[in-house]
Design an enzyme around this catalytic site. Structure first.
Site, short mmCIF file in Angstrom:
data_model
loop_
_atom_site.label_atom_id
_atom_site.label_comp_id
_atom_site.label_asym_id
_atom_site.label_seq_id
_atom_site.Cartn_x
_atom_site.Cartn_y
_atom_site.Cartn_z
N HIS A 59 0.85 -1.20 0.00
CA HIS A 59 0.00 0.00 0.00
C HIS A 59 0.88 1.24 0.00
O HIS A 59 1.65 1.45 0.93
CB HIS A 59 -0.93 0.00 1.21
CG HIS A 59 -2.12 -0.90 1.05
ND1 HIS A 59 -3.39 -0.54 1.43
CD2 HIS A 59 -2.23 -2.14 0.53
CE1 HIS A 59 -4.23 -1.53 1.15
NE2 HIS A 59 -3.54 -2.51 0.60
N TYR B 38 -9.28 5.74 7.25
CA TYR B 38 -9.45 6.10 8.67
C TYR B 38 -10.47 7.24 8.70
O TYR B 38 -10.18 8.34 8.20
CB TYR B 38 -8.13 6.58 9.27
CG TYR B 38 -7.09 5.49 9.44
CD1 TYR B 38 -6.32 5.04 8.36
CD2 TYR B 38 -6.84 4.94 10.70
CE1 TYR B 38 -5.36 4.05 8.52
CE2 TYR B 38 -5.87 3.94 10.87
CZ TYR B 38 -5.15 3.51 9.78
OH TYR B 38 -4.19 2.53 9.95
N PRO C 281 -4.64 0.90 18.52
CA PRO C 281 -4.34 0.40 17.17
C PRO C 281 -4.39 1.45 16.06
O PRO C 281 -4.09 1.14 14.91
CB PRO C 281 -5.42 -0.67 16.93
CG PRO C 281 -6.53 -0.29 17.85
CD PRO C 281 -5.91 0.37 19.04
N LYS D 96 0.72 0.28 14.94
CA LYS D 96 2.09 0.17 15.41
C LYS D 96 2.38 -1.03 16.32
O LYS D 96 3.55 -1.38 16.53
CB LYS D 96 2.48 1.45 16.17
CG LYS D 96 2.63 2.67 15.29
CD LYS D 96 3.94 2.66 14.53
CE LYS D 96 3.95 3.54 13.32
NZ LYS D 96 3.58 2.85 12.06
N TYR E 29 3.82 6.78 9.96
CA TYR E 29 2.99 5.62 9.59
C TYR E 29 3.84 4.52 8.95
O TYR E 29 3.64 3.33 9.24
CB TYR E 29 1.86 6.06 8.64
CG TYR E 29 0.78 5.02 8.49
CD1 TYR E 29 -0.26 4.94 9.41
CD2 TYR E 29 0.80 4.11 7.43
CE1 TYR E 29 -1.26 3.97 9.28
CE2 TYR E 29 -0.19 3.14 7.30
CZ TYR E 29 -1.21 3.08 8.23
OH TYR E 29 -2.18 2.12 8.10
#
Ligand code: APR
Ligand code: PHB
Length: 394
Positions: free
Chosen positions: A72, A201, A293, A297, A385
């Site tokens: 991704h 998200y 979450p 990580k 990220y």
């Protein structure tokens, strides 16, 4: 029984450490409380950073991940209907993440361990480390109704948040840092095509939602729910209806629903214990720290702890560098605290906090708007990220 490194716990931390040590010719035994099937039945996270991908390749267990995992290059934030793309690859000079379930990572590691003939003792109960402050630590445990003793040089406590390793360190030695959030995530796994090619998200006034995936035909979705909510009170229909409400219209219109194959609620928590070492006992992964979450990580931090402990133990066994053992905790904690901060920040920005006053809500909204409207802000999100670098051990 005797081994060089005794590992408690056959989750991703214990299995990955065991594989790296085994490949380096360092003998190890894993003691696991549950059965292998039970461990494989747990549905957990699914986003791997480059550092973890590299470590799995180094351990020789990446074949299926490289074939079936999905790279991704970005993810989406959906903010009350507005969709913002975080171009991970473009903002980080070419880095991306791999979507490949933790359950599959665990399955691959178990298969490699079996093929290597390394020993894992499942259904081991009453596991208890002893004499960690001496040169001759050992573990006692019960299996098939008999009591056993495993002598070793070092003990790796890879036994998760509820494990025995951290609890066997005197409490006055440990400092605990903790934040419990007043909500959890209700997760659903379904054999339906993912709603979007990238993860989404979503921040919404009714609460956070996440659209994740495991493959082209399997989706993983989450909803923020109050901490005391019960999964059995959520029919599939109720879940899908609520998810659609929280997503931007163009996503909810194309969301494919179907029967859930797993549904569970996980509480959200930030937790760190310092130090991560007591004599010859080392805490690894969830045994030492938990992140909410939202930043993906948890699993990746476990991998960076494993990398650090492996590099140190390799130098101890091959170069006699026992001086490095004392550095384990500080090296790990530097990276852990940065991931704790990012996970806390993502959680704070994207969730609904019932007790937050209107001023605080405006401040949060404008902080998030500032980050996503500026390339510097998006770069900060992307860099965290994809994962911060591992330290070298010299
Ligand atoms: N004796 C033996 N084994 C134990 C004991 C005990 N007293 N207590 C726990 N275990 C086992 C658990 O059954 C489990 O299989 O230790 C293992 C710990 O595995 P995880 O909880 O998965 O922890 P870890 O390997 O550190 O994995 C990293 O990061 O954020 C998370 O989802 C992520 O679970 C993942 C974790
Ligand atoms: C998941 O796929 O389970 C997942 C993905 C991203 C997260 C958390 C969980 O941030």
């Amino acid at each position: 029984m005797r081994t060089q490194v005794a590992i408690i716990g056959a989750g991703p931390s214990g299995l990955l450490l065991g594989q790296l040590l085994h490949n380096a010719g360092i003998d190890n035994v894993i003691l696991e409380r549950q059965t292998a099937d039970y461990v494989l039945g747990r549905i957990r996270a699914g986003v791997l950073e480059q550092g973890m991908i590299d470590l799995l390749r180094q351990a020789g267990v990446s074949q299926r991940m490289d074939a079936e995992g999905q790279v991704h290059d970005g993810f989406e934030l959906a903010l009350d209907g507005r969709r913002v793309h975080i171009d991970l690859k473009g903002l980080t000079g070419g880095k991306s993440v791999m979507v490949y379930g933790q359950t599959e990572v665990t399955r691959d590691l178990m298969a490699a361990r079996t093929a290597a003939g390394a020993q894992t003792l499942y259904s081991a109960s009453h596991v208890q480390p002893h004499d960690m402050k001496t040169d001759a630590p050992y573990i006692t445990f019960e299996k098939n109704g008999e009591t056993w003793r495993l002598d070793c040089d070092y003990i790796a406590g890879c036994d998760g948040f509820h494990g025995v390793a951290r609890q066997s360190i005197p409490s006055e030695v440990l400092k605990v840092f903790e934040r419990v959030y007043p909500f959890g995530w209700l997760g659903v796994l379904a054999d339906t095509p993912p709603v979007n090619d990238e993860l989404v998200y979503a921040k919404h006034k009714r609460g956070f939602a996440l659209c994740s995936q495991r493959s082209a035909t399997r989706s993983r979705y989450y909803l923020q729910v109050p901490a005391d909510e019960k999964a059995q009170d959520w029919s599939d229909q109720r879940f899908w209806d609520e998810l659609k409400t929280r997503l931007p219209a163009e996503l909810s219109e194309r969301l494919v629903t179907g029967p859930s194959i797993e549904k569970s609620i996980a509480p959200l928590r930030s937790f760190v214990v310092e130090p991560m070492q007591f004599g010859r006992l080392f805490l690894v992964g969830d045994a030492a720290h938990i992140v909410p979450p939202t930043g993906a990580k948890g699993l990746n931090l476990a991998a960076s702890d494993v990398s650090t402990l492996f590099k140190i133990l390799l130098k101890v066994y091959t170069e006699g560098r026992t001086d490095l053992l004392e550095r384990y905790s500080e090296v790990c904690l530097r990276r852990i605290w940065k991931a704790e901060r990012f996970s806390w920040w993502m959680t704070s920005m994207l969730h609904r906090f019932a007790d937050s006053d209107e001023f605080s809500q405006r401040i949060t909204d404008s902080e998030l708007a500032y980050f996503i409207d500026s390339e510097a802000g998006r770069t900060t999100i992307a860099e965290n990220y994809v994962g911060l670098p591992y330290e070298t051990i010299e």
